[in-house]
Scaffold this motif. Structure first.
Motif, PDB file in Angstrom:
ATOM      1  N   GLU A  80      15.164  -6.674   9.499  1.00 21.30           N
ATOM      2  CA  GLU A  80      13.953  -6.354   9.941  1.00 21.30           C
ATOM      3  C   GLU A  80      13.044  -5.324   9.695  1.00 21.30           C
ATOM      4  OE1 GLU A  80      16.740  -7.202  11.601  1.00 21.30           O
ATOM      5  OE2 GLU A  80      16.575  -9.329  12.067  1.00 21.30           O
ATOM      6  N   GLU A  81      13.659  -3.956   9.869  1.00 22.18           N
ATOM      7  CA  GLU A  81      12.994  -2.942   9.295  1.00 22.18           C
ATOM      8  C   GLU A  81      12.469  -3.165   7.819  1.00 22.18           C
ATOM      9  OE1 GLU A  81      15.627   0.654  11.511  1.00 22.18           O
ATOM     10  OE2 GLU A  81      16.396  -0.353   9.597  1.00 22.18           O
TER      11      GLU A  81
ATOM     12  N   GLU B 238       7.548  -3.743   4.484  1.00 21.17           N
ATOM     13  CA  GLU B 238       6.885  -4.707   3.696  1.00 21.17           C
ATOM     14  C   GLU B 238       5.634  -5.126   4.077  1.00 21.17           C
ATOM     15  OE1 GLU B 238       9.541  -7.702   2.391  1.00 21.17           O
ATOM     16  OE2 GLU B 238      10.493  -6.458   0.894  1.00 21.17           O
ATOM     17  N   GLU B 239       5.365  -5.427   5.558  1.00 17.78           N
ATOM     18  CA  GLU B 239       4.269  -5.927   6.151  1.00 17.78           C
ATOM     19  C   GLU B 239       3.274  -4.646   6.168  1.00 17.78           C
ATOM     20  OE1 GLU B 239       5.803  -7.366   9.581  1.00 17.78           O
ATOM     21  OE2 GLU B 239       6.208  -9.230   9.009  1.00 17.78           O
TER      22      GLU B 239
ATOM     23  N   VAL C 155      -2.272   1.705  12.031  1.00 19.60           N
ATOM     24  CA  VAL C 155      -2.015   0.289  11.109  1.00 19.60           C
ATOM     25  C   VAL C 155      -1.863  -0.861  11.908  1.00 19.60           C
ATOM     26  CG1 VAL C 155      -0.748  -0.647   9.232  1.00 19.60           C
ATOM     27  CG2 VAL C 155      -0.948   1.967   9.316  1.00 19.60           C
ATOM     28  N   PHE C 156      -2.787  -1.820  11.509  1.00 19.85           N
ATOM     29  CA  PHE C 156      -2.520  -2.930  12.449  1.00 19.85           C
ATOM     30  C   PHE C 156      -1.984  -4.159  11.471  1.00 19.85           C
ATOM     31  CE2 PHE C 156      -6.361  -0.852  14.194  1.00 19.85           C
ATOM     32  CZ  PHE C 156      -6.169  -0.681  15.562  1.00 19.85           C
ATOM     33  N   VAL C 157      -0.973  -4.540  12.019  1.00 17.95           N
ATOM     34  CA  VAL C 157      -0.258  -5.710  11.561  1.00 17.95           C
ATOM     35  C   VAL C 157      -0.179  -7.009  12.438  1.00 17.95           C
ATOM     36  CG1 VAL C 157       2.025  -6.148  10.368  1.00 17.95           C
ATOM     37  CG2 VAL C 157       1.068  -3.845  10.177  1.00 17.95           C
TER      38      VAL C 157
ATOM     39  N   LEU D 241      -2.378  -2.014   1.907  1.00 19.69           N
ATOM     40  CA  LEU D 241      -2.909  -2.125   0.405  1.00 19.69           C
ATOM     41  C   LEU D 241      -4.152  -3.236   0.546  1.00 19.69           C
ATOM     42  CD1 LEU D 241       0.229  -2.635  -1.772  1.00 19.69           C
ATOM     43  CD2 LEU D 241      -1.346  -0.719  -1.701  1.00 19.69           C
ATOM     44  N   ALA D 242      -3.979  -3.889   1.820  1.00 20.67           N
ATOM     45  CA  ALA D 242      -5.349  -4.867   1.925  1.00 20.67           C
ATOM     46  C   ALA D 242      -6.492  -4.167   2.599  1.00 20.67           C
ATOM     47  CB  ALA D 242      -4.851  -5.994   2.881  1.00 20.67           C
TER      48      ALA D 242
END
Length: 630
Positions: free
Chosen positions: A495-496, A501-502, A527-529, A508-509
């Motif tokens: 999970e970590e 990675e997300e 940071v928005f995920v 990067l996006a």
């Protein structure tokens, strides 16, 4: 139908089983995934918890044996993973009771980097037998088989299998020349036969062995012995599977491979292509490709937990230059890491140029643990610290021990000028020895038991402390709850890994929103995920730059004329002196471990020691003050 791990059709079940009679002389396969595979690719950091999920399936494959222990695992587990090495052996044995286990044993070096006293070797090998080891692949870095004697007696006494090893090395691109030629290897094999080994392993740690050279060597070896022959070769040069095939054609009995996720690069040839390639031949493995493919798919799923430990891509691909510089993969990564830590990676080409010269000075010794580290670290020292070529201004403790004879007999004589310089004021004497090293080493176990009586709970703890007194002590304090496990020792969860990675993908996006700086040196970023907000801190470049200069200025301000600073990063092994002690110029004050080698730092003048602020086990960086002399 049978599909591979990517879902592609391999063959129908009918096709797979058709015309597959049992081979007349099936090649025996040993798997290295649980030891040399992850040691080669991600710094021996594979954790027991990530082996257990597919251990039972591996036990059903039908491997001749599996390498589960030894080499660097003993060191890495307790030093970096917070795992008890003995417990891994016991745990894996519960999940894989049918397949024999084998380990890599460094002879009198055991699983460390120096020759230990006979009583340490005896206790280690006995406890390895007791905890479940079946086959002992024993090698000596100098191919000096006197260093096998103590270990072999214990292995034989326990009715276990003793495999003698010939370390394969060259001084030129192909087998031949004046030193490492076919006669050298045949003579070494005859020594092992006379020694009474149960099998012989040709250990090619750098992937140097060329296909026709191994073919010719196996053919000649078969003429002098019927003892089973085992080929172990790495893939570094790209010749690994070619060498395996020619060895099989020549009649080799056993070969070492890895499951595909742990194969290739500086590791070993993969098992799956070999199974298909030998299908229906008189050397057919008899192994089931469907089982192997299913296991590989599971193994591949845990690789993301370790990819941050993979070598720099430049140094983890097929490297045909290894045929020229002949540096084993582990030695290469050590050199790169050492130079990086010293801000001197630009010196790598110069290190490669000097390596053959240092190796020649040290008797043209094979390059395998620990001699690869001995040659490599000494070469780096020469490149960075010598004022002229051949000065040897900073000689490591291990080079001094090698020159004295504590590692055994070198292939060629050591440069007499270097030997004289290395042995000046050497504690055991300035005349080198030629007897078996273990015969001059004083017993160690009783001293360990007394020193660590309040910490060691059993013989396994005591052996760990005998091998690694500094890091072993640190680990046992964690194990028994006397100290908290550091965060960097704890295992990452999937999970970590996925969250990391997300975050990277989103960053990067461009999905970042700047926030306010929380302090002068760090800047908070939101940071928005997938709509979820995370706050992370990144360095504020300008502020960090100012801070670095301030720190440098502060450090410079406290450096006095008598201060001795660390020229290399490493770990404090011990201080021979303490604050307030009087010292004479030339006396050793502190021992620093760097890249597994010991470096002695001496007083540069008479005076009184001050400024010691580190303890045994502490890590220091380049430029840290080790001590001062007033």
């Amino acid at each position: 139908m049978i599909y591979d791990k990517h879902g592609s059709l391999i063959m129908t079940k009918m096709d797979y089983n058709a015309d597959r009679p049992k081979a007349e002389n099936p090649i025996k396969i040993q798997d290295l995934s649980f030891r040399d595979g992850h040691q080669s690719l991600f710094a021996t950091r594979g954790r027991t918890e990530d082996m257990i999920p597919f251990a039972e399936q591996m036990d059903e494959v039908g491997f001749h044996a599996m390498e589960t222990w030894g080499g660097a695992t003993f060191d890495t587990m307790h030093r970096y993973l917070g795992e008890d090495p003995w417990e891994r052996l016991r745990t894996l044995k519960k999940y894989m009771p049918k397949t024999p286990f084998f380990m890599l044993l460094r002879g009198q070096n055991v699983v460390g980097y120096r020759n230990y006293a006979d009583d340490v070797v005896e206790n280690f090998v006995q406890r390895a037998c007791d905890n479940g080891m079946d086959i002992f692949r024993c090698f000596d870095a100098l191919n000096d088989y006197r260093n096998f004697e103590t270990a072999a007696k214990v292995v034989k006494r326990n009715g276990k299998h003793f495999q003698g090893t010939i370390c394969y090395t060259l001084t030129e691109p192909r087998l031949g020349g004046e030193i490492y030629n076919i006669d050298y290897y045949l003579n070494k094999a005859k020594e092992l036969v006379e020694f009474g080994v149960d099998s012989i392993c040709i250990k090619d740690m750098a992937g140097l062995i060329a296909p026709y050279d191994i073919y010719n060597l196996i053919v000649e070896l078969k003429k002098i012995t019927d003892i089973p022959l085992n080929l172990h070769t790495h893939f570094t040069s790209g010749m690994g599977d070619l060498a395996i095939f020619k060895a099989i054609e020549a009649g080799v009995d056993i070969v070492d491979t890895c499951m595909s996720p742990y194969a290739y690069r500086t590791s070993h040839a993969a098992i799956e292509p070999l199974v298909i390639s030998l299908l229906g031949t008189n050397r057919d493995t008899g192994l089931d490709i469907k089982k192997l493919s299913a296991i590989s798919a599971q193994m591949e799923a845990v690789i993301p937990k370790y990819k941050h430990l993979a070598n720099n891509p430049k140094y983890s691909i097929i490297d045909t230059d290894v045929i020229l510089h002949q540096t084993p993969g582990g030695m290469l990564s050590n050199l790169v890491n050492q130079l990086k830590a010293m801000d001197s990676l630009d010196k790598l080409d110069e290190v490669f140029r000097m390596l053959p010269k240092v190796r020649k000075d040290l008797g043209q010794i094979p390059l395998v643990t620990p001699t690869s580290q001995i040659v490599g670290v000494q070469t780096v020292n020469n490149v960075l610290f010598d004022s002229y070529e051949g000065e040897y201004s900073r000689i490591t403790q291990e080079v001094k021990d090698l020159c004295y004879g504590l590692y055994g007999k070198t292939t060629m004589p050591i440069n007499p000028e270097l030997r004289k310089k290395a042995l000046k004021d050497y504690p055991r004497g300035e005349q080198h020895i030629e007897v078996r090293p273990g015969s001059v080493l004083e017993p160690e176990m009783e001293g360990v038991k007394k020193t660590f009586a309040d910490l060691a709970k059993d013989i396994d703890d005591e052996v760990l402390l005998a091998l690694y007194p500094v890091t072993g002590k640190k680990f046992l304090k964690i194990k028994y709850g006397l100290e908290e496990m550091p965060a960097d020792m704890k295992a990452k969860t999937m999970e970590e890994v996925k969250k990391e990675e997300e975050l990277i993908t989103k960053a990067l996006a461009g999905e970042l929103k700047a926030g306010k700086a929380s302090n002068g040196e760090m800047q908070d970023m939101e940071v928005f995920v997938d709509g979820e907000s995370f706050t992370v801190s990144i360095p504020n470049t300008k502020a960090t730059t100012r801070s670095v200069w301030k720190k440098k200025e502060a450090k410079a301000a406290v450096v006095t004329e008598g201060a001795i600073t660390a020229p290399i990063p490493g770990m404090i092994v011990e201080f021979k002196k303490k604050n307030g002690d009087k010292v004479k110029a030339g006396e050793i004050v502190v021992v620093l471990e760097a890249m597994k080698m010991m470096n002695n730092f001496e007083a540069n003048k008479d005076g009184v020691i001050s400024g010691i602020k580190f303890d045994s086990g502490d890590n220091v960086t380049k430029g840290d003050i080790l001590f001062s002399i007033d």
